[in-house]
Design a protein around this motif. Sequence first.
Motif, PDB file in Angstrom:
ATOM      1  N   PHE A 141      44.552  47.435  40.522  1.00 58.08           N
ATOM      2  CA  PHE A 141      44.689  47.537  41.976  1.00 58.08           C
ATOM      3  C   PHE A 141      43.323  47.401  42.659  1.00 58.08           C
ATOM      4  N   LEU A 142      42.338  48.154  42.155  1.00 56.37           N
ATOM      5  CA  LEU A 142      41.008  48.095  42.761  1.00 56.37           C
ATOM      6  C   LEU A 142      40.370  46.723  42.562  1.00 56.37           C
ATOM      7  N   THR A 143      40.604  46.129  41.377  1.00 60.50           N
ATOM      8  CA  THR A 143      40.058  44.798  41.105  1.00 60.50           C
ATOM      9  C   THR A 143      40.588  43.779  42.104  1.00 60.50           C
ATOM     10  N   SER A 144      41.902  43.819  42.324  1.00 59.53           N
ATOM     11  CA  SER A 144      42.508  42.865  43.253  1.00 59.53           C
ATOM     12  C   SER A 144      41.973  43.066  44.665  1.00 59.53           C
ATOM     13  N   ASN A 145      41.803  44.332  45.063  1.00 63.50           N
ATOM     14  CA  ASN A 145      41.313  44.607  46.407  1.00 63.50           C
ATOM     15  C   ASN A 145      39.886  44.102  46.617  1.00 63.50           C
ATOM     16  N   VAL A 146      38.995  44.411  45.656  1.00 60.98           N
ATOM     17  CA  VAL A 146      37.592  44.012  45.812  1.00 60.98           C
ATOM     18  C   VAL A 146      37.457  42.492  45.712  1.00 60.98           C
ATOM     19  N   ASP A 147      38.194  41.895  44.769  1.00 54.78           N
ATOM     20  CA  ASP A 147      38.132  40.443  44.615  1.00 54.78           C
ATOM     21  C   ASP A 147      38.602  39.751  45.888  1.00 54.78           C
ATOM     22  N   LEU A 148      39.688  40.258  46.475  1.00 53.69           N
ATOM     23  CA  LEU A 148      40.198  39.682  47.717  1.00 53.69           C
ATOM     24  C   LEU A 148      39.198  39.870  48.855  1.00 53.69           C
ATOM     25  N   GLU A 149      38.553  41.037  48.872  1.00 57.14           N
ATOM     26  CA  GLU A 149      37.563  41.301  49.916  1.00 57.14           C
ATOM     27  C   GLU A 149      36.382  40.340  49.803  1.00 57.14           C
ATOM     28  N   LEU A 150      35.916  40.091  48.585  1.00 57.19           N
ATOM     29  CA  LEU A 150      34.807  39.151  48.378  1.00 57.19           C
ATOM     30  C   LEU A 150      35.191  37.756  48.847  1.00 57.19           C
ATOM     31  N   GLN A 151      36.388  37.294  48.478  1.00 54.83           N
ATOM     32  CA  GLN A 151      36.810  35.957  48.871  1.00 54.83           C
ATOM     33  C   GLN A 151      37.002  35.846  50.387  1.00 54.83           C
ATOM     34  N   LEU A 164      31.261  23.017  56.195  1.00 55.99           N
ATOM     35  CA  LEU A 164      31.284  23.672  54.880  1.00 55.99           C
ATOM     36  C   LEU A 164      32.583  24.483  54.779  1.00 55.99           C
ATOM     37  N   ASN A 165      33.368  24.210  53.758  1.00 56.11           N
ATOM     38  CA  ASN A 165      34.693  24.837  53.623  1.00 56.11           C
ATOM     39  C   ASN A 165      34.787  25.655  52.333  1.00 56.11           C
ATOM     40  N   PHE A 166      35.269  26.868  52.462  1.00 57.50           N
ATOM     41  CA  PHE A 166      35.485  27.720  51.288  1.00 57.50           C
ATOM     42  C   PHE A 166      36.726  27.231  50.546  1.00 57.50           C
ATOM     43  N   GLU A 167      36.566  26.892  49.255  1.00 57.06           N
ATOM     44  CA  GLU A 167      37.672  26.348  48.466  1.00 57.06           C
ATOM     45  C   GLU A 167      38.181  27.316  47.396  1.00 57.06           C
ATOM     46  N   GLY A 168      37.497  28.431  47.236  1.00 54.48           N
ATOM     47  CA  GLY A 168      37.933  29.393  46.226  1.00 54.48           C
ATOM     48  C   GLY A 168      36.814  29.775  45.283  1.00 54.48           C
ATOM     49  N   THR A 169      37.183  30.519  44.234  1.00 57.09           N
ATOM     50  CA  THR A 169      36.211  30.924  43.215  1.00 57.09           C
ATOM     51  C   THR A 169      36.690  30.454  41.846  1.00 57.09           C
ATOM     52  N   THR A 170      35.759  30.293  40.930  1.00 53.91           N
ATOM     53  CA  THR A 170      36.113  29.835  39.577  1.00 53.91           C
ATOM     54  C   THR A 170      35.909  30.914  38.532  1.00 53.91           C
ATOM     55  N   THR A 171      35.293  32.020  38.886  1.00 55.11           N
ATOM     56  CA  THR A 171      35.057  33.100  37.933  1.00 55.11           C
ATOM     57  C   THR A 171      36.075  34.205  38.130  1.00 55.11           C
ATOM     58  N   GLU A 172      36.505  34.813  37.032  1.00 55.36           N
ATOM     59  CA  GLU A 172      37.427  35.941  37.111  1.00 55.36           C
ATOM     60  C   GLU A 172      36.628  37.195  37.442  1.00 55.36           C
ATOM     61  N   PHE A 173      37.075  37.909  38.432  1.00 61.10           N
ATOM     62  CA  PHE A 173      36.324  39.083  38.885  1.00 61.10           C
ATOM     63  C   PHE A 173      36.232  40.120  37.774  1.00 61.10           C
ATOM     64  N   ASP A 174      35.028  40.591  37.492  1.00 57.33           N
ATOM     65  CA  ASP A 174      34.781  41.582  36.446  1.00 57.33           C
ATOM     66  C   ASP A 174      34.567  42.943  37.103  1.00 57.33           C
ATOM     67  N   PHE A 175      35.625  43.736  37.171  1.00 63.19           N
ATOM     68  CA  PHE A 175      35.539  45.012  37.884  1.00 63.19           C
ATOM     69  C   PHE A 175      34.636  46.000  37.153  1.00 63.19           C
ATOM     70  N   VAL A 176      34.617  45.948  35.821  1.00 64.38           N
ATOM     71  CA  VAL A 176      33.773  46.876  35.056  1.00 64.38           C
ATOM     72  C   VAL A 176      32.304  46.663  35.394  1.00 64.38           C
ATOM     73  N   ARG A 177      31.862  45.398  35.415  1.00 62.70           N
ATOM     74  CA  ARG A 177      30.475  45.112  35.770  1.00 62.70           C
ATOM     75  C   ARG A 177      30.198  45.500  37.223  1.00 62.70           C
TER      76      ARG A 177
END
Length: 416
Positions: free
Chosen positions: A323-333, A348-361
């Motif tokens: 849950f927290l991972t999804s929230n922070v990842d969404l907030e970053l995007q 300049l257009n935001f197209e997304g991210t290619t890395t999987e969010f690492d909540f532990v790090r």
Amino acid sequence: MLTALDEEGIDYAVWEETGRGDFEALLSFPIPESGVEPVLEKLETVGIREDAYTIVLATETVVSERLTKLQKRYDGLRISREELVARAEDLAPARSTYIAFLVLSTIIATAGLLQDSAATIIGAMVVAPLMGPAITASVGTVLGDERLVSRGVAFQIFGLALAVAVGAVMGWLLKDTFLLPPELDIRTIPQVAERTSPTFLSLFLALGSGIAGAISVMRNAGSALVGVAIAVALIPPAATAGLGLAWGYETVAIAAGTLVLVNLLAINLSALVLFYLAGYRPVEDPTYDQQSIRRNVLKRLGGIIAGMLLLSAVLGAVTVGEFLTSNVDLELQNEAQAMLDEPGYEGLNFEGTTTEFDFVRYVTNENYEMEILVGVEEGATVPPDLAQQLDDRLSEATGAENLTVRIVFLDEQVSD
């Protein structure tokens, strides 16, 4: 005995016994399925257990006005206690058959995991013989039959340990062969990852499967299909745990092993509770202590629930983490997109991210890299320090202290 049947309004037929002479006569009478248990209990009071034996057979068709009245009187939906024991024993196959089917289903499921094939995994579940032991243990508990309990529990523990071992051996044999991609990381396979991030939602499958299994046995409906659902909750995670051992990924083995144990306890818990609530109790016999049986059921329920609560701590941690991972990842995007939508970044257009969010790090403030795709329209100006600007913006918005932003630019053309 015949007087007892007359009092119940039951039709019967009597034949003189012509066998070895151990009995005087053969008595046959039709009764609705839900009436078997109460009628047998009444016959037991007049001594049927002392000098006779009973065979309960399914009847295709009975034409009788008196039977219609009996069907209205005995309008329950569950089978008798004696039939329940017989069906539970039928569901638990011989040891050699059980082992053969379990090994085959685990081999097929392991192949399905490595191929990321849901269809193959489901096909393997048709072979898996895990419904019988779970139902047998629950039936034995509510009826005070320690033989059924010990057999059901032993088959479950041995079977799942064997499934993990088969998965590990198969993974070890296939690893680094031409049958699998070079340097395969099983953690990236979706079907494997699904079993290594168990959440509380995983319990719904196990609890539902246990309830469905109990209902199917009590009402003799759809046992084969329900067995597939029970196997899905157990065999794939057990095989995943085996693959984790083969590849040396302790986290995979522990997470999948936890899921196996939680699902196993949930299936037994739901089946046991349903059988008890359905009114199944040991036969009324002086040799049985009804209070002792009730204490036994409650003690086993308590043990199962305690085990589930202990293991659910892992599920809870994963659930909260997801849950927290999804929230922070969404907030970053969202923050990255909001910045690039500002007038100063036109083109300049935001197209997304290619890395999987690492909540532990992220939570441990370790160096975490986020790769962002940015589309560049023709003629647009790219600030030389765009990566640093995004880094500062995202760090300020989310509190990420050691975030590193890498930008991958995509050339874009936009029509008028």
